[in-house]
Every structure is written in C-alpha cells, then in structure tokens.
Motif scaffolding. Sequence first.
Motif, short mmCIF file in Angstrom:
data_model
loop_
_atom_site.label_atom_id
_atom_site.label_comp_id
_atom_site.label_asym_id
_atom_site.label_seq_id
_atom_site.Cartn_x
_atom_site.Cartn_y
_atom_site.Cartn_z
N UNK A 197 0.81 -1.21 0.00
CA UNK A 197 0.00 0.00 0.00
C UNK A 197 0.86 1.27 0.00
N UNK A 198 2.07 1.20 0.56
CA UNK A 198 2.97 2.35 0.50
C UNK A 198 3.34 2.65 -0.95
N UNK A 199 3.65 1.62 -1.71
CA UNK A 199 3.96 1.79 -3.13
C UNK A 199 2.77 2.39 -3.88
N UNK A 200 1.56 1.94 -3.52
CA UNK A 200 0.35 2.46 -4.17
C UNK A 200 0.17 3.94 -3.86
N UNK A 201 0.38 4.35 -2.60
CA UNK A 201 0.25 5.76 -2.21
C UNK A 201 1.28 6.62 -2.94
N UNK A 202 2.51 6.13 -3.02
CA UNK A 202 3.58 6.89 -3.70
C UNK A 202 3.25 7.06 -5.18
N UNK A 203 2.68 6.02 -5.80
CA UNK A 203 2.28 6.10 -7.21
C UNK A 203 1.16 7.14 -7.38
N UNK A 204 0.22 7.18 -6.45
CA UNK A 204 -0.86 8.17 -6.51
C UNK A 204 -0.30 9.58 -6.35
N UNK A 205 0.66 9.74 -5.44
CA UNK A 205 1.28 11.06 -5.25
C UNK A 205 2.00 11.51 -6.51
N UNK A 206 2.67 10.57 -7.19
CA UNK A 206 3.37 10.91 -8.43
C UNK A 206 2.37 11.36 -9.50
N UNK A 207 1.23 10.68 -9.58
CA UNK A 207 0.21 11.07 -10.56
C UNK A 207 -0.38 12.43 -10.21
N UNK A 208 -0.56 12.70 -8.92
CA UNK A 208 -1.10 13.99 -8.48
C UNK A 208 -0.25 15.15 -9.02
N UNK A 209 1.05 14.97 -9.00
CA UNK A 209 1.96 16.04 -9.44
C UNK A 209 1.81 16.37 -10.91
N UNK A 210 1.27 15.45 -11.69
CA UNK A 210 1.13 15.69 -13.14
C UNK A 210 -0.14 16.46 -13.46
N UNK A 211 -1.02 16.67 -12.47
CA UNK A 211 -2.31 17.33 -12.71
C UNK A 211 -2.21 18.80 -12.34
N UNK A 212 -2.79 19.66 -13.17
CA UNK A 212 -2.75 21.10 -12.93
C UNK A 212 -3.70 21.54 -11.82
#
Length: 603
Positions: free
Chosen positions: A312-327
């Motif tokens: 789940x830590x890997x999943x959260x980090x992946x979500x955070x990375x995607x968040x950064x790509x959104x304006x």
Amino acid sequence: MMDSQENTLNQGTPEENVVSENTAKEVEEPLSHKVYKSKSEIIERLKEIVSGDENPQKDEIDYLKTSFYKIHIAEREAKQKEYLDAGGNPEQYIVTPDEQEEVFKAEMSLIKEKRQKLFLQQEEEKQENLKKKLEIIEAIKSMATSPEEANKSYSKFKELQQQWKEIKAVPADKANELWRNYQLYVEQFYDLLKLNSEAREYDFKKNLDLKTGLCEAAEKLDQEKDVISAFHQLQELHQQYREIGPVVKDLREQIWARFKAASTIINKKHQQHFEQLRAQEEENLTRKTALCEQAEAIAGEDNKNAADWEKHTKAIIAIQAEWKTIGFAPQKMNVKIFERFRAACDNFFGKKAQYFKQLKEAFAENARKKEALVEKARALQDSTEWKSTSDKLIALQKEWKTIGMVPKKRGDQLWNDFLTACNKFFEARNAANAGTRGEEHANLDKKRDIISQLKALAEEKAENIQEKVQTLVDSYNQVGHVPYREKDKLYKEYHDVLDKLYKELNITIAQKRLDTFKSNLKNVVKRGEDALDNERGRLMRRYEGLKQEIITYENNLGFLNASSKKGNSLIDEMNRKVQKLKDDMELVKQKIKAIDAENQNQD
C-alpha cells in the motif's frame, strides 16, 4: 441617456458586464506567480507580507500554501527513498516532524489576521467614500433645478466633478446605483446649461474626442494576443469612459454603441478563455477527487502484516506521483482538495508509523520470551532423565512455535541457541538408548514376518484356518515395542489383513452354524409341539439384545474424538466389534426364518 446606456451594458452576461469603478479593481484573475524552489523562499515571502504594508491577496496566499506543501511532500518522499536506498528497513521508517511547517503555519495565521484587519479598514473607507459621493450627487442635484441655477453654478459643478474622480472605492452593492444617479444629474445639469453655451459646447466636443479615442483604443484590443491583458486594459478604458462627461445629446447613443460593440468582442474572448480554463480546472478537480478517494480507501485498509504496508505504500507513492502531473483545480476548491489529499496521505503514513512502532515493541517482547525459553532449554540440556526431560523440551518447542516473530538476525541467533541446547540433550539420549532401538528394530522384523504369514493365510482355503490365525495373533501380541515412526504404519497393515481374515471367517463360520442349526430342527420338533416356539422366542430375545448392543456402540462412537492417532485406533476397534455384532444378528435372523419355514412345513 447615459444612465440607460450604462444599464444596458450592466444587464449583459457576467463577462460582458462593465463593472463599476470600484468593483473593476476587485475582479480576481489568475496571476503569473513566481516559481519557488524551496520552503525557505516561501516562508520569507510570507514574512514580507506580514511585515509589509501591502494587502495580502487571497490568490497569492493560496498559491504559496499549495507550493509549500508540494515541496514539503516531495522532500518527505525523497528522505524515505534515501533511507530505503541505503538499505534501511521499510518497516522501521518513521516520518519526522518538520520545523519549517510549524513556522509556515504560524506566518499563515498572522496573514489571516492581517487580511481581516485590512478588510475592516477598507470597508470603513468605502462607507466614508459612499457618504462623500452621495453629498456630491445632492450638490449637483441642487444645481440642476433651472437654467439660471446651472449657469450660476458652473464653476462649482466642475469642482464637484473633479472631487468625484478623486474619491475611490465604495461598497460594491451601492456602486452601480450610485453611478447611475451621478450620471443622471450630470446630464440634467448640462441639459439646463444655457447661458454659458460656449463652455458647454466646448465640454461636449472635448468629451466626444476623448470617448472617440477610447472607442479606437477598445477596437485595437481585438488584435491583442493576450486575452487577459486585453480584458484588463478594457476595464481601464471603461473606468476612463465613466469619468468623462456627456457629449451632445444627438451623439450619446451612437458613441456609446460603438464603445459597447468593441467591448463585447473583448468580453466574449475573455469569457471563452475562462470557460476553457474552468473546464480544464473542473477536469483536474475530478481527477484529483478520484485520487483522494483512492488514497482514502488505501488509508482505510486493514493491513495485517508488513507486506500489506509495503504494497500500500507503493500504491500511495504512485498516486502522489500522478497527483503532481495534474494542474490546478478551480480556485475555490484548489486548496481544499489539496488539504483533503494531504490528510489522506498523512493518515496512511501516521497509521504506518504507529503499526511499526507497535511491531517493534512486539518484536522486543517476543525476543524476551524466546530468550527465556533458551535459558530453560540450556538448564535441561545435561539432564539424564530421558523421558521427563524429553517431554519438557517438546513442550518448550511447542511453546516456541506460539511466540511471534522477531527481527531476522536476532531471531536466527535465538533459534540457533535454542536448537543447540535441545540437540545436545536428544543426542545424549539417543546414544544412551542405542541398544533399545536395536531391540525395537528386531521386534519390527518379527511383526512384519507375522503380518506376511497372515496375508498368506488370507489367500489360502486351508482347514483349521481360525486356529492358525489365532496362534499368529497371540504371537504378534507377545512381541515388544517397535520404532515409534513405524508404529502407526505397522498397526494399519496388521489390522487391514486381520479385518479381511475375520470377515471371511465370520461368513464361513456363520454359514456352517446355520446349516447345523437347520439340520438339528428335526430333533427339536421331536421334543414336543412347543419346542420350536420356545426356540424361536429365545432367538428373538437374542436378536433384540444384539440390536440394542449395536445401538449402544454406535452412540458411543458419536462421542469419540478422532483428531488424534489414539482416537483413530479406538474407533477402528469399536467399528470391528459393531460389525461382528451385526454378523451375529444376521445369523440369528436367518435361524428365525428357518424355524418359520419348518413351522409352515408342519402345517
């Protein structure tokens, strides 16, 4: 009339409306913000705002807050990655508090207080400005009562117009009505102005030249590539247009229509731009909301072990990375959605830190328990009480299995110590019992030989087979213990062949007994008329007795626990007895039928 012109424009769509002189300055548009590279830069900017005289703009404050937490989260993730890359245990990683975040929160609190104070000051100034402009309107109104009064007050009128321009913002809800009243009485004043017609005509011509220039400037804005800049320039032109007095009555509608037409073009471009921007921001909000829901769902998961937390830590980090790509999301939601996302992530990592803190404590407790078992095993390792000590060590081994995990390195060491102590005792016991094991293996060979003889008998049809079987069974029972590991296998093999033999013997013997019984019925008849009935009654009692005995055995079988090897052996033995009773009951049944057949023959 000028007031009707202003009303017409103000009744258009929101982007087409020409705002009043004070509300025009309050229109909030996205600004081009500085890109901050560190939290320290953001905090310095906040301190400048707190100590300076400028009015803190909400747009900038929201941007500073978003920028700070973007950098904050990125730094936290980088620290975690550095820890893991250096070989750190992810199960023991704990997020450390950030002193800069506390400073940031303190400065934001001061800015909030400052904004509130400035807002109250501005509201007081607006009320004072409203009062002054109302007084100017009343003064002009008193001048616009007759041509004579207008001519006499012309100089004073020009002074009031200048004062009006110098007075700034008023409350937004009063601005349009205030402006319409002002324009009404200014036009009335000019319409009444007769004696000084030369001055009036000069003002009309001058105002027409100024408004024509503003029309030309507004029309050129259509060529401006920057839509936002064109819109702001147009607001300035409208501000200037409102400050210019009226033109000759015949041209008022015409000059206003030209200015309005140019304004409409710019306003429509501005509207389209923000419709596209809002659509993109709404899409960004939808995507960010979905990521919040995913993060909240993960934070609410029941993680049973370290592997679950790692996944789940890997999943959260992946979500955070995607968040950064959104304006950006819409301005009113941008900070709220970011705070929701940050809360979900903080909730997850907070729970993770708490889990591994508790796990660390559990590891320590488990280590203490295993250390105690090691000491107990060491205390028994030199004992020569083979049976009792074996039982004690086996009990310790079972207890060891009930204790949870400890860190691998420490766990391996404790297990090695425990195993060494146990092995030392069992090796000594095995050496002492070497002679006993030799005897057990000899017994194993004897019993296997007897089983082989029983299997051979099962294939034969020899005479006196029952006596031979019984002799072998007696011999088997006289042989001593066999090796423990072979005991269950040997037991099954022995009873399987016995079951087969007894089944065949029971059938053969039962048939012989039935034939003998039938042949003896003639002798029973000779003993008298009641002899057969008496024999039948005896057999019926025997039948019911056997039936009841079978029921009792079967009920007892239902209470036995077959979870152990010993329980299985007992159940097998009782099943054999039940089968023997059923065979006996069947023989009795056949005898009763034989008597019934003989009675029919006698009739």
